[in-house]
Design an enzyme around this catalytic site. Sequence first.
Site, short mmCIF file in Angstrom:
data_model
loop_
_atom_site.label_atom_id
_atom_site.label_comp_id
_atom_site.label_asym_id
_atom_site.label_seq_id
_atom_site.Cartn_x
_atom_site.Cartn_y
_atom_site.Cartn_z
N SER A 1 -9.62 1.25 6.52
CA SER A 1 -9.83 1.35 4.55
C SER A 1 -8.89 0.22 4.82
CB SER A 1 -8.46 2.25 5.69
OG SER A 1 -8.69 4.04 5.77
N SER B 1 -8.88 4.14 2.54
CA SER B 1 -8.19 4.60 1.54
C SER B 1 -6.86 3.38 1.31
CB SER B 1 -6.68 5.28 2.44
OG SER B 1 -6.06 4.83 2.82
N LYS C 1 0.72 -1.20 0.17
CA LYS C 1 -0.40 0.41 -0.02
C LYS C 1 0.39 0.85 -0.33
CE LYS C 1 -3.66 2.44 2.63
NZ LYS C 1 -4.11 2.53 3.67
#
Length: 379
Positions: free
Chosen positions: A157, A133, A76
């Site tokens: 997220s 996210s 990520k």
Amino acid sequence: MTASRDASGPPAAAERTAVPGLSASIGRTDVRGALAAIERADPELCAFLDIWHTEALARLPGAARLPLAGLPFAVKGPTGIGSYAARRLIAAGGVPVGSTSVPGPGTHWQTWGLGAHGRTVNPWRADRTPGGSSAGSAAAVAAELVELATGSDGAGSVRIPAAWCGVFGLKTTNGLLPSPDRSGLASAGVLARSAAHAHVYLRCVLDTYEPAVPKLPLRAVHSPDLGYADVDPEVETVVRGAVRRLAAAGVIRLVGGGCDLLDPAAAWQAVRSGEAAPSAGELRRENDRRLDALFDGVPLLLTPVTPNRPHGHEGPGELFSTALTWAFNLSGHPAASVPAGFTPDGCPVGLQLVARRGADASLLGMAAAAERVLTGVRP
């Protein structure tokens, strides 16, 4: 790029082989195949910030001798390669193939991603966001470019993009792994094709980890809204149907009483901003008390992951997609998203499974049992 909701998932793009020493049922995408698939798909998907061709291929000879034997995975964001989880996966023979998209600068809402080629699209519906996210991580797994990707979850997220992209997502117990957030709200997590793949992740990143096989049926509480959220009726219908299927299959035995919490929005925002608001502390303690009482009686809480379906790229408006997730960032409980089905317009919906603090292995076992009924995934 968009897949039919009647299909088992977005089109597979890479060759599979076995992962030695872990589970014969877990497929392994070939690194070269994964890199080629990313090159083909990413100009439209926009899930990646960077693709590490040279570095990934250079790691292969050494990785082949280790337990993961060159399993390609994504990390990520631009700093993900330095995360604790990524380092442990590499040490076990995983090969990072690229960094995935996260929200762009100046974004006041976090349920989208910006990749090298533009805004990240949902593999099921390109006109919708994949969530965030951990946006690119979820999209890459859903498009079958990698079998797992790292994520972090400070308010949902990991779970929100997992739900909206129709993949498995796990937020670990707060403090189980190093937190990427000074507030302590964020926990490390993983986006994966199944709970079995998340088992591979935990087995690599934890010093001690023993898989747990749950005794069925599991006593469970279903709360459609946690007592405060305004849930889209079509989302609620999908989740309620999934819960009924689990009960009919003997995976769960529902216990009455539900779970009503106080809306954690103000408390979460106070903790995130570093404010020492007495009212926020009182709210947090009261929710902890209610959750402790619930988990004294049952091992599993079931809710929708989000109150809404994936929204368009223009944003969620006044809705908080985090309404049902951030309570467990405050409380610290492990929580997972399992694909529950689709709304009539083809948007994936996630079923949230929450367990006692520290019961991450048990939660994965529960999630695997749910997957066998809801998605046909086998251990």
